[in-house]
Design an enzyme around this catalytic site. Structure first.
Site, PDB file in Angstrom:
ATOM      1  N   SER A 214      43.362  39.850  52.810  1.00 37.91           N
ATOM      2  CA  SER A 214      42.052  39.772  53.428  1.00 37.91           C
ATOM      3  C   SER A 214      42.141  38.983  54.734  1.00 37.91           C
ATOM      4  CB  SER A 214      41.031  39.174  52.454  1.00 37.91           C
ATOM      5  OG  SER A 214      39.714  39.325  52.935  1.00 37.91           O
ATOM      6  N   GLU A 326      37.930  48.760  47.790  1.00 34.37           N
ATOM      7  CA  GLU A 326      37.818  47.453  48.439  1.00 34.37           C
ATOM      8  C   GLU A 326      36.412  46.862  48.391  1.00 34.37           C
ATOM      9  OE1 GLU A 326      40.075  45.531  49.838  1.00 34.37           O
ATOM     10  OE2 GLU A 326      41.776  46.782  50.441  1.00 34.37           O
ATOM     11  N   HIS A 437      38.489  44.624  46.158  1.00 30.46           N
ATOM     12  CA  HIS A 437      39.098  43.743  47.154  1.00 30.46           C
ATOM     13  C   HIS A 437      39.655  42.497  46.469  1.00 30.46           C
ATOM     14  CE1 HIS A 437      39.595  42.182  51.223  1.00 30.46           C
ATOM     15  NE2 HIS A 437      39.008  41.045  50.876  1.00 30.46           N
TER      16      HIS A 437
END
Length: 521
Positions: A214, A326, A437
């Site tokens: 991320s 995600e 995610h």
């Protein structure tokens, strides 16, 4: 999810002196001796578990407080005697939540070293945590599974939020015409510390892999693109880190910084007023801010897209990938990467999608034709599919294509466990999370969350991912055990789908994520 350990003090007297310290840190001696290591700033005393040595809370830069706030990191002060390294240092200032504990302590530039028991030298993996550049710390990751494969792991803290990324005209005036990206400079300082010191911990300073997820993945991208990071690492792994390939300009960032200063009461726009603000005042002003690196003409001379397109980047082998679902976590956590308020509903669906795609060159009608609401269980699932494809899947593929075309060796993946345990939010928050995610992190760094269990197939996936990641860290190639992972090229467009049980290669990634629609190829 915090991963805290405290080491026991060794009872024998400390022998001072560089010669003795170097001897204790070398290949000879027992494990107790190896808990003592002489760094370039002084000796540290770590501790050990049944499987590894660990050295926690080592300062890699001076506290960025007072006059050092919003400046490039400086080396830490040397110390005499022995510094206890059995406890993590403070995380950097943040409000706290599912992704990091609250902190107002600016004295936070610490790293942690985990090494196997053995002689080395071990390949080194430096982990940069995620958290939208506003949260997270290096103490939340259990490195034991990676270390068991014969690599040393380093986790780091770096400045976050406005303290880490604020650009402002007054700061630029005192710093040669550039400001912002202090968090990226911290990461580079940590990598320099690794280069200078990791051999004392039996790590190989000439075999360093930087990896992150991320915001940590976008940080890795930034270090790949930054000329100031040249020579600081040899390989890179980008996990869900391509969501912003076009960074704001310095002028745009400074305009945002001016607005922050005004809101905080610094109407004179002076650096002295900014540095007089309390951490609490700064954290209050960054609520809801979209914090990203900027083109500061120093750390990042150009955008990531421009660097990768022109070939002006650090050409190291790269693993790059994203997760199949995600955005399910991001929309549920209200951590959208676009300005938004509240959940996606049928009533606000068109407005929310229109906001999401505003910079894409696509109209709502075009997107709605590609993602008809009737194909999804709810408006939020349709929205999440659009955001996943636009911001992560196709952007990540674009990044891989650009690097590959410029001569870098690239290995592409998609994490594809539709039943990955939810370890960040209450599982009942929504009926289906999919491969959300950050879901893949727990397969590399075991979670300490109570009640989380894994099937045998998920355990096999974890073992396979650890084998891929550590093989890549050792050799620049993830192959060695498990299914073959072909190198990605623009011609073969081949990804490894990381799935429970046995992973497989796929060539329909672009089709499934509608990348021709989003990127034209």
């Amino acid at each position: 999810m915090r991963f805290d350990r405290k080491g026991a003090r060794l009872g024998r007297p400390l022998l001072l002196g560089a010669f003795v310290g170097l001897a204790l840190a070398g290949c000879g001696g027992d494990n107790a001796d190896r808990n003592r290591v002489l760094t370039d700033r002084g000796e540290v005393l770590g501790n050990e578990t049944a499987s590894m040595h660990q050295y926690l809370g080592i300062p890699y830069a001076a506290p960025p407080t007072g006059a050092r706030r919003w400046k490039a990191p400086e080396p830490p002060a040397a110390w005499s005697g022995t510094r206890e390294a059995g406890k993590f240092g403070s995380g950097c200032p943040q409000t706290g939540g599912a992704f990091g504990a609250a902190s107002t302590n600016e004295d936070c530039l610490y790293l942690n070293v985990f090494t196997p028991k053995g002689d080395g030298p071990f390949p080194v993996m430096v982990w940069i945590h995620g958290g939208a550049f506003v949260s997270g710390s290096g103490d939340s990751y259990d490195a034991s599974k990676l270390v068991a494969q014969g690599v040393a792991v380093v986790t780091i803290n770096y400045r976050l939020g406005h303290l880490g990324f604020l650009a402002h005209p007054s700061l630029s005036a005192e710093q040669g015409g550039s400001s912002g990206n202090y968090g990226l400079m911290d990461q580079q300082a940590a990598l320099r510390w690794v280069k200078n010191n990791i051999a004392q911990f039996r790590g190989d300073p000439n075999n360093v892999t930087v990896f992150g997820e991320s915001a940590g993945g976008l940080s890795v991208q930034s270090q790949v693109a930054s000329p100031l990071a040249a020579g600081l690492f040899n390989k890179a792994i980008v996990q869900s880190g391509s969501y912003t390939l076009d960074q704001p300009s310095l002028a745009q960032a400074q305009a945002g910084g001016t607005a922050v200063a005004t809101a905080a009461g610094c109407t004179d726009q002076s650096a002295s007023c900014l540095r007089a603000l309390t951490v609490e005042q700064i954290l209050q002003r960054q609520a809801g801010a979209n914090v990203v690196p900027t083109i500061d003409n120093k750390v990042l001379p150009v955008s990531l897209r421009a660097a990768f397109t022109s070939g002006s980047f650090n050409k190291v082998p790269v693993i790059e990938g994203s997760n199949a679902d995600e955005y399910s976590l991001l929309s549920a956590a209200r951590m959208d990467l676009v300005p938004s308020v509240g959940p996606v509903t049928a009533a606000n669906y068109q407005a929310r999608v229109s906001s999401l795609i505003a910079a894409s060159g696509r109209t709502f009608e075009q997107v709605n034709a590609q993602y008809p609401l009737s194909a999804y269980a709810s408006p939020v699932e349709a929205y999440d599919a659009i955001a996943t494809d636009l911001l992560f899947a196709c952007s990540g593929r674009t990044s891989a294509r650009l690097k590959s075309a410029s001569g870098a060796n690239v290995y592409a993946y998609e994490f594809n466990d539709p039943n990955a345990p939810m370890i960040y939010l209450p599982p009942a928050t929504r009926p289906r999370w999919g491969a959300y995610h950050a879901a893949e992190i727990q397969y590399l760094f075991p979670t300490s969350r109570a009640g989380v269990t894994y099937t045998a197939a998920q355990q096999a996936l974890s073992n396979q991912m650890v084998a891929y990641w550590t093989a890549f860290a050792k050799n620049g190639n993830p192959n060695g055990t498990g299914p073959a992972w072909p190198q990605f090229t623009n011609a073969n467009d081949t990804f490894v789908s990381l799935e429970p049980g046995t992973s497989r290669t796929v060539t329909n990634f672009a089709q499934r994520h509608k990348c021709a629609f989003w990127t034209g190829s």
